[in-house]
Design a protein around this motif. Structure first.
Motif, short mmCIF file in Angstrom:
data_model
loop_
_atom_site.label_atom_id
_atom_site.label_comp_id
_atom_site.label_asym_id
_atom_site.label_seq_id
_atom_site.Cartn_x
_atom_site.Cartn_y
_atom_site.Cartn_z
N CYS A 1 18.40 -10.93 -47.62
CA CYS A 1 17.00 -10.66 -47.88
C CYS A 1 16.84 -10.50 -49.37
O CYS A 1 17.17 -9.47 -49.94
CB CYS A 1 16.56 -9.42 -47.13
SG CYS A 1 14.82 -9.11 -47.31
N LEU A 2 16.40 -11.55 -50.02
CA LEU A 2 16.23 -11.52 -51.46
C LEU A 2 14.75 -11.38 -51.80
O LEU A 2 13.90 -11.95 -51.13
CB LEU A 2 16.77 -12.81 -52.09
CG LEU A 2 18.25 -13.12 -51.86
CD1 LEU A 2 18.63 -14.40 -52.58
CD2 LEU A 2 19.10 -11.99 -52.35
N GLY A 3 14.50 -10.63 -52.81
CA GLY A 3 13.13 -10.51 -53.29
C GLY A 3 13.00 -11.24 -54.60
O GLY A 3 13.96 -11.35 -55.36
N VAL A 4 11.82 -11.76 -54.86
CA VAL A 4 11.62 -12.49 -56.10
C VAL A 4 10.39 -11.95 -56.82
O VAL A 4 9.37 -11.67 -56.21
CB VAL A 4 11.51 -14.01 -55.83
CG1 VAL A 4 10.36 -14.33 -54.92
CG2 VAL A 4 11.38 -14.79 -57.11
N THR A 5 10.56 -11.77 -58.10
CA THR A 5 9.44 -11.33 -58.93
C THR A 5 9.27 -12.33 -60.05
O THR A 5 10.24 -12.70 -60.70
CB THR A 5 9.74 -9.93 -59.52
OG1 THR A 5 9.85 -9.02 -58.46
CG2 THR A 5 8.63 -9.50 -60.45
N LEU B 1 4.41 -13.09 -58.74
CA LEU B 1 5.07 -12.77 -57.47
C LEU B 1 5.62 -11.37 -57.62
O LEU B 1 6.38 -11.10 -58.54
CB LEU B 1 6.22 -13.74 -57.20
CG LEU B 1 5.86 -15.20 -56.98
CD1 LEU B 1 7.13 -16.03 -56.92
CD2 LEU B 1 5.09 -15.35 -55.70
N GLY B 2 5.21 -10.51 -56.75
CA GLY B 2 5.67 -9.13 -56.87
C GLY B 2 6.64 -8.75 -55.80
O GLY B 2 6.33 -7.97 -54.92
N GLY B 3 7.79 -9.30 -55.83
CA GLY B 3 8.83 -8.89 -54.91
C GLY B 3 8.72 -9.45 -53.51
O GLY B 3 9.23 -8.88 -52.56
N GLN B 4 8.04 -10.55 -53.39
CA GLN B 4 8.00 -11.20 -52.08
C GLN B 4 9.40 -11.66 -51.70
O GLN B 4 10.22 -11.92 -52.58
CB GLN B 4 7.08 -12.43 -52.10
CG GLN B 4 5.63 -12.11 -51.93
CD GLN B 4 4.95 -11.94 -53.28
OE1 GLN B 4 5.60 -11.64 -54.26
NE2 GLN B 4 3.65 -12.12 -53.30
N PRO B 5 9.65 -11.80 -50.42
CA PRO B 5 10.96 -12.32 -50.04
C PRO B 5 11.11 -13.78 -50.48
O PRO B 5 10.15 -14.54 -50.44
CB PRO B 5 10.97 -12.22 -48.51
CG PRO B 5 9.80 -11.42 -48.15
CD PRO B 5 8.82 -11.50 -49.26
N LEU B 6 12.30 -14.09 -50.88
CA LEU B 6 12.59 -15.46 -51.29
C LEU B 6 13.04 -16.24 -50.06
O LEU B 6 14.00 -15.85 -49.40
CB LEU B 6 13.70 -15.46 -52.34
CG LEU B 6 14.00 -16.77 -53.03
CD1 LEU B 6 12.90 -17.10 -54.01
CD2 LEU B 6 15.32 -16.70 -53.76
N PRO B 7 12.36 -17.30 -49.71
CA PRO B 7 12.76 -18.02 -48.50
C PRO B 7 14.12 -18.70 -48.69
O PRO B 7 14.30 -19.44 -49.66
CB PRO B 7 11.66 -19.07 -48.31
CG PRO B 7 10.67 -18.86 -49.38
CD PRO B 7 11.23 -17.93 -50.38
#
Lengths: 183, 1099
Positions: free
Chosen positions: B575-579, B591-597
């Motif tokens: 489960c990676l988050g991307v900012t 992008l504020g910490g949405q999950p990275l698909p």
């Protein structure tokens, strides 16, 4: 036609280079070249590649066939075959010669490649000689050889044509003489 | 499955027997080597051996003594544990095969190969013999009530004897007959149950159960999975379980009551089991021996009633639905099944022998991170499993296994453990690190040597492992070692002062995990989850925290892309988050910490920005995704590098992305994930492809082009929003393929009669003029309904546009933006006229194949000007195109074609006629030029044919422009005058006379000559001219063309009359270049001169 001319023709072949400069397309009579972007392989004519290499503006990427394994296979094929086999490039000798002269550092196993190409060349020239020999001896009027490259043709052309001319003169003289005597 | 210690060598090959002492602590074995060994448990490495004889056949322990039967044909008593002889009990005339002692230890029953059974009083050594067997007796069993003795023999019978009087009660011939014990497959160890109610007899693969006194078979136990013949039966001390050994190494434990198998074991080498013994104190332990003299002990046999009850109750709890007692059987059944299953798998992986331990669900709650979610998951899995698989086994909870977290990495680098590696390879350059024994250095080289020359620095003192580079600077970072804290070094070669390098040390205990460079900032991520921003000059600017351990970072101009671990994910996944944030500027976070698909079970392999500034990333499966700022923002799959790889283990290592031109720069790695440093790998370029369905169809290909082009054109809007300046033409050029794809898609849909779909395509068309083209196309291929619909749509769009124009204040109004917003399309509206032509061509191109059959028809059709469109006017025109597009045909060649025009001339068809194939048009268009009068050609305005075409097209209301462009002759008369006629006739002569004269001069001379000719002759020419004039006027009436066209018509006539042969010639050519070809034909000189004149003019 001398070898320099053949080499000149060979310089029109394209090779891949990795430039270290940025430049838009160059529009030349022979066609457009580029665009050049640093780090991206681009196809350019051999003459330009060598020029750029000499001015240290690029690295050369050896042609796909200039690999030791492939050349070994080619050599084997050439040895096994009675006839000439198709060469990976119609200017293989010249390209190898030029690349190895100016861009040795960019070609892995340059020495081995040099030897292999020379071997292939020797094999083919020997084949050519022997086929000329049978051609002359059998006094045939024509013969056909496939897959000969320009450079190879050029090695025998001046001598062979002249020699055949000379032989023709001799023969016709001889037959003419005979003819005359019969009359 | 029971746990089994590795089998131990106990005796040499052959029949081996085993028993426990009363305390259950010692195991006694005997074998063919003549020894009795006393083992203090299976793990005892120092068993005590007692020499008993040359061979020992059987051993029995009873209250401090053990009895052996040896090759001396005697039963010898020994003291335990010292093993000293304690007297001979009895003698036989052949080896004793089996002996049993009753519970009290007073009576022993033994059987021998001499066909006899003896019952011995241990204390008195008095014995009674039971005779009757006709072959060696295999085994005996004493009834617990000591009333009966059962025996089995090689003669194939099982006999029951009365113990008291040694008479035979009954005999049952149920066994296979053999000659000798050694030849018998089965040892047929019989067994009574605890109370002596039943007798168990192993017969082949079954166990027959006989009832006491009636000696009737009351039951059979059978197990399909047992290999070999059942041979040994042993009742557990508590009498609840029956251990069964087979000739091929299977050991089963049966529940006596239920007659079900509760546990099983398979000998790893499938050796025949020769003896089984229960531990008298531990019912879950069973010792066994095989015919190779090995000793094994099964421990933790799953038989204790408690465990079963536990399971049952648990099963009830969980399942809830199985409340009835009836179901218990089912559960037991299921349990057994489960045991079977376990057995099968157990043979494969002996590690898993142990039954999985059932964890209470509550345990999981301790784990905070998993919290409710996992709990629910577990519950869900149980529930979903339960109806499918009846056994309560699924209750077994394996627990949540979190996926190992991906380590932080530097995008574009190869692993640190390599002795020579790329620290980074990006679009700027390459940093290589050599970390061998003799060399520890860093090579920095730039793709573009004009940025900076290559550098070589030593890495011995610093041990840099992380690096990044931009056109301004190179940054290097090192992890802390023993005495040096983690540090960051920036080599700011772009600086104009002389101090080009600075170093910053991280606080104690903080490690740099990732670094990246932007336009004029540096970002450093640390293991304390801090992101530290520095300026290029070394000023510390921001420190902020991220919610999880960093995975990687990328920078581009003012954008920073951060990827970090966000939490636990589905097992196997991460489960990676991307900012994505702007380091400078107004808008801070995109992008504020949405999950990275990420695709299932993949890791992140690369992140970065395209040269244009759009974030991209690649996962370990080779899929490349890009940020779609317009839709979401969301991530969209744009390439699969793996699909280009030749071999299964080949990968592509990404080094850069370009959006315009669309390039994915990768290094192909043969058989690895990372490229080697030497030989220097070559970059190759991969195409992008949006993964639409049915990519082999034409439709999907157009759609793909459309969406991909739009996607990769988004950066222009991003630029616009960021205030970058760029040439609008770049955007237009970039979006051209989308435009083309749209047109082709429309053409395709229309041709395949998908009118609705075609209309949908039209809705996506951003521009009026393309819509109008679409209308024309639709009508041309006779989809009138569609054409009408589109025109409605066009009207609607126009109105909307106008409305918006009104609404939006002028200052901020940007039509392109409006269009973008509404259509999701970033086409710019203002377009040059040339685009019209191009689009038309596009549509025609798309048309080629299908239109082939139409071609002939098209040839016959009258040729009109291709387009009647007006150039984009300052005011968007209302879609009155149909009326405005009234086609007139100034180039009509034949009467026939004229007729078709007229006959088909209802409503809007003129428009459709004008949609002839381009090629045809070109041919026709060339004609009028050729047939122009020679005198007039001279002064024709210089225009290429193409140019001419458009000149006429733009003014289609009348054909005037054509005529005017063709006929501004020196005489400025539209009708050929007498002079013209004369000149034509005499031109050749004139030319021959004055070969050096220019055209104008030639005419001048001609005029003079004409003046000089006799009056009568002149008159002839004048009448001729008059005649022509009248003919023309008739023509005017007969055609609905504008009167100005008359001269053209007239000329044609004239030409037809005079040069009919040439017309044929030229018409046959029907090619644009026909004049050139025509030259080669033996044409008359006049034609020649005309053509050459034209050719000259064309230049």
């Amino acid at each position: 036609m001398d070898t320099a001319e053949v080499e000149f023709l060979a310089e029109k072949e394209t090779v891949s280079i990795v430039p270290n400069f940025a430049q838009d397309k160059i529009y030349l009579i022979g066609g457009d070249i580029g665009p050049f972007s640093p780090g991206l392989p681009t196809e350019v004519p051999l003459w330009m590649a060598i020029n750029l290499k000499q001015s240290q503006k690029c690295r050369l990427t050896p042609p796909t066939w200039m690999v030791v394994e492939q050349l070994q296979d080619k050599k084997q094929e050439e040895t096994d075959s009675k006839f000439f086999t198709a060469m990976p490039s119609s200017h293989y000798m010249e390209i190898t010669q030029l690349l190895l002269k100016y861009a040795t550092d960019d070609i892995p196993h340059a020495d081995e490649i040099r030897t292999l190409v020379k071997d292939i060349w020797d094999l083919r020239i020997a084949k050519l000689r022997s086929s000329i020999d049978t051609f002359v001896k059998s006094e045939a009027t024509h013969a056909k050889l496939n897959h000969l490259t320009l450079m190879e043709l050029n090695t025998v052309r001046p001598f062979l044509t002249q020699a055949l001319d000379q032989m023709h003169i001799l023969r016709s003289n001889m037959s003419g003489h005979v003819h005359a005597s019969q009359e | 499955m029971p746990t089994v210690q590795p089998l131990r060598y106990a005796h040499s090959d052959g029949h081996t027997d085993v028993c426990f002492d009363d305390s259950g602590k010692h195991i006694l074995t005997c074998g063919t080597d003549g020894d009795v060994r006393v083992w203090a448990g299976i793990e005892d490495d120092d068993a005590i051996s007692h020499r008993v004889g040359d061979r020992v056949y059987g051993i029995v322990y009873k209250s401090g003594r053990f009895f052996t039967s040896s090759d001396t044909n005697t039963i010898q008593a020994h003291t335990f544990p010292d093993g000293g002889p304690d007297g001979i009990l009895t003698r036989f005339t052949a080896p004793v095969n089996h002996m049993v002692v009753n519970r009290s230890g007073k009576t022993m029953v033994a059987c021998s190969s001499d066909f006899t059974i003896k019952s011995v009083e241990v204390d008195t050594c008095s014995h009674k013999t039971m005779q009757g067997h006709e072959a060696p007796v295999l085994s005996v069993a004493l009834d617990p009530k000591e009333e009966f003795v059962a025996s089995s023999s090689c003669d194939g019978t099982v006999r029951i004897w009365q113990h008291s009087d040694h008479s035979q009660v009954t005999s049952m011939g149920i066994l296979p007959k053999t000659n000798d014990v050694s030849l018998s497959k089965t040892l047929c160890r019989l067994c009574w149950d605890l109370k002596g109610e039943n007798l168990f007899v192993p017969v082949e693969k079954e166990i027959h159960i006989y009832e006491r006194s009636s000696w009737k078979k009351i039951g059979v136990f059978q197990d399909e999975d047992v290999a070999g013949v059942l041979s040994i039966l042993t009742l557990s001390p508590d009498g609840k379980f029956l251990a069964v050994g087979s000739s091929e190494g299977s050991i089963l434990v049966l529940d006596v009551k239920t007659r079900k198998c509760v546990d099983r074991y398979k000998h790893p080498k499938k050796f025949s089991v020769t003896a089984l013994a229960w531990n008298p104190k531990k019912t879950s332990e069973l010792a066994f021996c095989d015919k190779e003299g090995q000793l094994g002990v099964l421990e933790d046999i799953k038989l204790s009633l408690d465990a079963q009850v536990l399971q049952e109750t648990r099963a009830k709890e969980t399942l809830g639905i199985f409340d009835d007692d009836d179901d218990n059987d089912m559960l037991i059944q299921a349990t057994n099944d489960e045991g079977n299953m376990g057995m099968e798998t157990g043979a494969d992986n002996s590690d898993d022998d142990q039954m999985p331990i059932i964890k209470p669900l509550g345990d999981i709650d301790d784990d905070d991170t998993m919290s409710k979610k996992s709990d629910q998951d577990d519950g869900a899995s149980v529930i979903s499993d339960a109806p499918l698989v009846l056994p309560p086994a699924p209750v077994v909870v394996e627990g949540y296994k979190p996926t190992p977290l991906q380590n932080p990495f530097q995008p574009g680098s190869t692993p640190v453990h390599l002795s020579s590696r790329f620290m980074i390879w990006n679009s700027i350059g390459i940093i290589k690190q050599y970390n061998t024994e003799e060399e520890n250095s860093i090579d920095i080289e730039f793709h573009n040597t004009s940025i900076h020359h290559a550098m070589h620095i030593s890495n011995t003192n610093n041990n840099y492992t992380l690096a990044d580079m931009s056109t301004e600077a190179v940054i290097l970072a090192a992890e802390s070692d023993d005495d040096n804290p983690s540090k960051l070094t920036c080599m700011h070669f772009g600086s104009w002062d002389s101090c080009k390098e600075w170093t910053t040390v991280m606080p104690e205990g903080e490690e740099i995990m990732a670094v990246t460079l932007g336009e004029d900032w540096i970002a450093v991520a640390t293991d304390k989850r801090n992101i530290r921003l520095f300026s290029l000059g070394g000023i510390q600017r921001e420190v902020f925290s991220i919610p999880g351990p960093v995975v990687c970072m990328s920078g581009h101009t003012n954008q920073l892309l951060l990827v970090y671990h966000r939490g636990m994910a589905i097992p196997g996944d991460q489960c990676l988050g991307v900012t994505l944030m702007y380091v400078e500027g107004k808008q801070n976070t995109v992008l504020g910490g949405q999950p990275l698909p990420l695709s299932p079970k993949t890791a992140l392999a690369w992140t970065g920005f395209s040269a244009e500034g759009t974030p991209f990333y690649m996962e370990s499966s080779g899929i490349v995704r890009m940020l779609n700022r317009k839709f979401g923002p969301s991530w969209i799959h744009v390439a699969n590098t793996k699909s280009h790889a030749k071999g299964k283990s080949d990968h592509y290592w990404i080094v850069g992305v370009n959006e315009n031109p669309q390039q994915l720069r990768c290094i192909p790695c043969k058989g690895s994930r990372y490229p080697p440093v030497l030989p220097r790998p070559a970059v190759s370029i991969l195409p992008f492809q949006v993964p639409l369905c049915e990519m082999n169809t034409e439709k999907s290909q157009y759609e793909e082009t459309l969406w991909r082009t739009r996607l990769f054109g988004q950066h222009f809007d991003q630029w616009m929003s960021q205030g970058f300046e760029f040439e609008p033409s770049r955007k237009v050029d970039n979006l051209k393929p989308a435009q083309e794809a749209l047109m082709k898609l429309f053409a395709l849909s229309a041709r395949s009669d998908r009118e609705f779909r075609a209309l949908e395509v039209c809705e996506m068309m951003p521009e009026q003029h393309t819509l109008q083209l679409a209308i024309k196309y639709a009508s041309r291929i006779k989809h009138m309904h569609l054409a009408e619909r589109i025109s409605e749509l066009a009207q609607q769009k126009e109105e909307e546009a106008e409305q918006e124009e009104e609404e939006v204040p002028e200052s901020s109004y940007n039509p392109a933006v409006v269009w973008t917003n509404r259509n999701g399309y970033m086409g710019s509206r203002p377009r040059e006229q040339s685009h019209l032509v191009q689009d038309e061509e596009v549509m025609d191109e798309g048309d080629d194949e299908i239109n082939m059959e139409e071609e002939e028809e098209a040839e016959d059709r009258p040729s009109g000007p291709m387009l009647n469109l007006k150039a984009k006017s300052d005011k968007p025109s209302r879609p009155q195109f149909i009326s405005s597009a009234r086609s007139s045909n100034p180039f009509k060649m034949s009467q026939e074609s004229q007729k078709t025009t007229q006959s088909g001339g209802t409503k809007g068809t003129q428009v459709f006629d004008s949609m002839n194939r381009k090629k045809v048009d070109k041919v026709k268009a060339a004609d009028p030029v050729i047939i122009g009068k020679p005198g007039k050609i001279i002064v024709k305005p210089k225009k290429s044919t193409q140019g001419n075409l458009f000149a006429t097209k733009t003014k289609t209301d009348t054909a005037k422009p054509d005529t005017t462009s063709e006929t501004p002759a020196p005489q400025s008369s539209n009708t050929p005058s007498a002079f013209d006629l004369w000149l034509e006739k005499n031109r050749i002569d004139l030319e021959e006379e004055h070969p050096d004269l220019a055209e104008a001069d030639l005419i001048q001379t001609g005029a003079e000559r004409f003046r000089d000719i006799p009056r009568e002759e002149k008159q002839v020419w004048i009448t001729k001219a008059k005649q022509l004039k009248t003919e023309n006027s008739e023509n005017v009436q007969s055609t609905d063309n504008a009167s100005t066209e008359v001269p053209t018509e007239n000329k044609k006539r004239k030409r037809e009359e005079t040069d009919s042969k040439e017309i044929k010639d030229i018409a046959n050519k029907k090619k644009k270049d026909s004049f050139l070809d025509g030259k080669k034909k033996p044409l008359s000189q006049s034609t020649n001169s005309k053509l050459s004149g034209f050719a000259f003019q064309k230049e």
